[in-house]
Design a protein around this motif. Structure first.
Motif, short mmCIF file in Angstrom:
data_model
loop_
_atom_site.label_atom_id
_atom_site.label_comp_id
_atom_site.label_asym_id
_atom_site.label_seq_id
_atom_site.Cartn_x
_atom_site.Cartn_y
_atom_site.Cartn_z
N VAL A 173 0.99 -1.15 -0.13
CA VAL A 173 -0.02 0.09 0.05
C VAL A 173 0.75 1.33 0.14
N THR A 174 2.00 1.29 0.63
CA THR A 174 2.96 2.35 0.91
C THR A 174 3.52 2.81 -0.57
N LEU A 175 3.98 1.46 -1.28
CA LEU A 175 4.41 1.37 -2.32
C LEU A 175 3.64 2.14 -3.58
N GLU A 176 2.37 1.63 -3.53
CA GLU A 176 1.33 2.16 -4.57
C GLU A 176 1.18 3.80 -4.32
N GLU A 177 0.99 4.09 -2.81
CA GLU A 177 0.96 5.65 -2.85
C GLU A 177 2.11 6.32 -3.13
N ALA A 178 3.09 5.78 -3.01
CA ALA A 178 4.65 6.78 -3.37
C ALA A 178 4.50 6.89 -4.98
N GLN A 179 4.04 5.86 -5.60
CA GLN A 179 4.28 5.59 -7.03
C GLN A 179 3.33 6.67 -7.42
N LYS A 180 2.16 6.91 -6.88
CA LYS A 180 1.15 7.62 -7.49
C LYS A 180 1.50 9.18 -7.14
N SER A 181 2.24 9.43 -6.14
CA SER A 181 2.52 10.73 -5.76
C SER A 181 3.53 11.58 -6.61
N ARG A 182 3.57 12.76 -6.69
CA ARG A 182 4.22 13.55 -7.39
C ARG A 182 5.31 14.20 -6.40
N GLU A 183 5.33 14.09 -5.37
CA GLU A 183 6.02 14.77 -4.35
C GLU A 183 7.77 14.30 -4.55
N ALA A 184 8.78 15.00 -4.51
CA ALA A 184 9.94 14.74 -4.60
C ALA A 184 10.43 13.96 -3.45
N SER A 185 10.15 14.36 -2.42
CA SER A 185 10.46 13.63 -1.16
C SER A 185 9.39 12.90 -0.08
N TRP A 186 9.75 11.96 0.56
CA TRP A 186 8.84 11.17 1.36
C TRP A 186 9.24 11.09 2.80
N LYS A 187 8.55 11.13 3.56
CA LYS A 187 8.96 10.78 5.08
C LYS A 187 9.44 9.35 5.19
N VAL A 188 10.55 9.09 5.80
CA VAL A 188 10.88 7.97 6.06
C VAL A 188 10.16 7.02 6.89
N GLU A 189 9.36 7.59 7.77
CA GLU A 189 8.63 7.13 8.82
C GLU A 189 7.33 6.28 8.21
N ALA A 190 7.08 6.78 7.09
CA ALA A 190 6.12 5.87 6.30
C ALA A 190 6.28 4.38 6.06
#
Length: 131
Positions: free
Chosen positions: A14-31
């Motif tokens: 689920v986290t992978l799908e959300e990261a792939q859909k996102s256009r943000e350049a950086s993500w919180k590692v906590e996710a």
């Protein structure tokens, strides 16, 4: 433990799908790390290398996060059988089996002395800087 591994794999997907859909350049590692942290021994034991490292602000680049999550999912899926059969990192049971010579070793009784025990709360200690 097999159910825990399956749950972690599902959460990471689920986290992978959300990261792939996102256009943000950086993500919180906590996710990602909160789900990897559900594996026993993940922070200090056998899976500590699965935890994603972050920069000073707690972020990682999205492409690094996606690649890391894919690799973790592949690792957990490939080693699913071995992980389920392995024992816990810190077992809750006694370290030595009951028939072990260490467990059956006689314990020496304390030597009886006729001296009176010292009450350490009443022992006078020198005050600093006065002596």
């Amino acid at each position: 433990m097999a159910a825990t591994v399956e749950a972690v794999i599902a959460a990471l997907r689920v986290t992978l799908e959300e990261a792939q859909k996102s256009r943000e350049a950086s993500w919180k590692v906590e996710a990602v790390n909160r789900w990897i942290g559900q594996l026993p021994g993940s922070w200090s034991g056998r899976w500590r290398r699965l935890v994603l490292k972050s920069d000073a602000s707690g972020n990682a680049r999205r492409d690094e996060l996606v690649a890391h999550v894919r690799a973790v999912i592949a690792f957990l899926e490939t080693n699913r059988q071995q992980i389920a059969q392995s024992r816990k990192w810190w077992p809750l049971r006694r370290r030595w089996p009951a028939n072990s010579p260490i467990a059956n070793a006689p314990v020496a009784a304390p030597a009886s002395s006729s001296a009176r025990p010292v009450n350490l709360l009443r022992v006078r200690k020198p005050m600093p800087g006065i002596h």
